[in-house]
Write a protein that holds these residues in place. Structure first.
Motif, PDB file in Angstrom:
ATOM      1  N   LYS A   1       0.839  -1.204   0.000  1.00  0.00           N
ATOM      2  CA  LYS A   1       0.000   0.000   0.000  1.00  0.00           C
ATOM      3  C   LYS A   1       0.875   1.255   0.000  1.00  0.00           C
ATOM      4  O   LYS A   1       0.620   2.202  -0.750  1.00  0.00           O
ATOM      5  N   THR A   2       1.909   1.256   0.820  1.00  0.00           N
ATOM      6  CA  THR A   2       2.821   2.400   0.886  1.00  0.00           C
ATOM      7  C   THR A   2       3.579   2.558  -0.417  1.00  0.00           C
ATOM      8  O   THR A   2       3.709   3.669  -0.947  1.00  0.00           O
ATOM      9  N   ARG A   3       4.078   1.464  -0.949  1.00  0.00           N
ATOM     10  CA  ARG A   3       4.827   1.512  -2.205  1.00  0.00           C
ATOM     11  C   ARG A   3       3.956   2.000  -3.349  1.00  0.00           C
ATOM     12  O   ARG A   3       4.380   2.822  -4.163  1.00  0.00           O
TER      13      ARG A   3
ATOM     14  N   ARG B   1       2.681   6.898  -7.217  1.00  0.00           N
ATOM     15  CA  ARG B   1       1.812   7.851  -7.914  1.00  0.00           C
ATOM     16  C   ARG B   1       2.515   9.199  -7.992  1.00  0.00           C
ATOM     17  O   ARG B   1       3.013   9.704  -6.990  1.00  0.00           O
ATOM     18  N   SER B   2       2.522   9.777  -9.158  1.00  0.00           N
ATOM     19  CA  SER B   2       3.188  11.072  -9.311  1.00  0.00           C
ATOM     20  C   SER B   2       2.393  12.162  -8.596  1.00  0.00           C
ATOM     21  O   SER B   2       1.165  12.142  -8.569  1.00  0.00           O
ATOM     22  N   GLY B   3       3.116  13.066  -8.009  1.00  0.00           N
ATOM     23  CA  GLY B   3       2.488  14.190  -7.331  1.00  0.00           C
ATOM     24  C   GLY B   3       2.000  13.895  -5.925  1.00  0.00           C
ATOM     25  O   GLY B   3       1.519  14.790  -5.238  1.00  0.00           O
ATOM     26  N   SER B   4       2.117  12.650  -5.489  1.00  0.00           N
ATOM     27  CA  SER B   4       1.643  12.339  -4.146  1.00  0.00           C
ATOM     28  C   SER B   4       2.759  12.577  -3.128  1.00  0.00           C
ATOM     29  O   SER B   4       3.942  12.449  -3.436  1.00  0.00           O
ATOM     30  N   GLU B   5       2.358  12.916  -1.938  1.00  0.00           N
ATOM     31  CA  GLU B   5       3.324  13.142  -0.862  1.00  0.00           C
ATOM     32  C   GLU B   5       3.905  11.799  -0.430  1.00  0.00           C
ATOM     33  O   GLU B   5       3.196  10.808  -0.325  1.00  0.00           O
ATOM     34  N   SER B   6       5.197  11.779  -0.176  1.00  0.00           N
ATOM     35  CA  SER B   6       5.873  10.550   0.208  1.00  0.00           C
ATOM     36  C   SER B   6       5.291   9.996   1.502  1.00  0.00           C
ATOM     37  O   SER B   6       5.077  10.732   2.461  1.00  0.00           O
ATOM     38  N   GLN B   7       5.038   8.700   1.494  1.00  0.00           N
ATOM     39  CA  GLN B   7       4.495   8.031   2.674  1.00  0.00           C
ATOM     40  C   GLN B   7       5.449   6.935   3.119  1.00  0.00           C
ATOM     41  O   GLN B   7       6.317   6.509   2.372  1.00  0.00           O
ATOM     42  N   THR B   8       5.250   6.479   4.330  1.00  0.00           N
ATOM     43  CA  THR B   8       6.017   5.354   4.829  1.00  0.00           C
ATOM     44  C   THR B   8       5.120   4.533   5.744  1.00  0.00           C
ATOM     45  O   THR B   8       4.014   4.950   6.080  1.00  0.00           O
ATOM     46  N   CYS B   9       5.579   3.362   6.091  1.00  0.00           N
ATOM     47  CA  CYS B   9       4.865   2.531   7.048  1.00  0.00           C
ATOM     48  C   CYS B   9       5.896   1.996   8.033  1.00  0.00           C
ATOM     49  O   CYS B   9       7.097   2.083   7.793  1.00  0.00           O
ATOM     50  N   ARG B  10       5.411   1.480   9.118  1.00  0.00           N
ATOM     51  CA  ARG B  10       6.311   0.923  10.120  1.00  0.00           C
ATOM     52  C   ARG B  10       7.099  -0.225   9.510  1.00  0.00           C
ATOM     53  O   ARG B  10       6.544  -1.038   8.767  1.00  0.00           O
ATOM     54  N   PHE B  11       8.387  -0.268   9.765  1.00  0.00           N
ATOM     55  CA  PHE B  11       9.292  -1.308   9.272  1.00  0.00           C
ATOM     56  C   PHE B  11       9.490  -1.246   7.751  1.00  0.00           C
ATOM     57  O   PHE B  11       9.886  -2.228   7.143  1.00  0.00           O
ATOM     58  N   TYR B  12       9.234  -0.092   7.134  1.00  0.00           N
ATOM     59  CA  TYR B  12       9.312   0.013   5.675  1.00  0.00           C
ATOM     60  C   TYR B  12      10.687  -0.400   5.155  1.00  0.00           C
ATOM     61  O   TYR B  12      10.783  -1.157   4.187  1.00  0.00           O
TER      62      TYR B  12
END
Length: 144
Positions: free
Chosen positions: A76-78, A83-94
């Motif tokens: 889901k995070t990856r 997606r272009s233009g989206s803010e960078s996200q992360t998840c626990r243990f990424y």
């Protein structure tokens, strides 16, 4: 109704326990088995045994469910980050999950059907596909 009251939930996974699960899951032999087989009960039993060796009491089903949750959170995070233009996200243990899952085009094991041999064995079919794609060495290619 009585049955659900008598059944207790397993304790929540601690951060240290999840990191140990990721370490056991990330073992090359475990990853190879999970990628090459559709029925993974024995592999998850090995993961459970690895957790027991590290002092945790988790059965194969608990390990399977937790690995599935971790894989889904990573995917889901990856996907969100691709997606272009989206803010960078992360998840626990990424970072740890990326080390295990990052090289794969998909987090699900590939399954191809070999119409020549009638086999759906992933490694064998992949090898056959690669042999069809990779050009054979020829004397003609060596001529200047």
């Amino acid at each position: 109704m009585m049955e659900s009251q008598n059944r207790r939930r397993a304790p929540a996974w601690t951060e240290r326990e999840v990191r140990n699960l990721i370490t056991v899951w990330g073992d090359e032999t475990v990853l190879a088995e999970l990628r090459s087989k559709r029925r993974n009960a024995n592999t998850y039993a090995k993961v459970s045994k690895g957790m027991q060796d590290r002092g945790y009491n988790r059965d194969a089903q608990q390990c399977r469910v937790k690995i599935k949750e971790l894989r889904q959170a990573y995917q889901k995070t990856r996907d969100a980050n691709s997606r272009s233009g989206s803010e960078s996200q992360t998840c626990r243990f990424y970072d740890e999950l990326h080390a295990i899952l990052g090289g794969a085009a998909s987090t699900d094991p590939p399954m191809w059907y070999d119409s020549v041999c009638g086999s759906s064995e992933p490694q064998r079919s992949m090898m056959i596909m690669m042999l069809k794609i990779v050009p054979r060495h020829s004397k003609e290619a060596e001529k200047p």
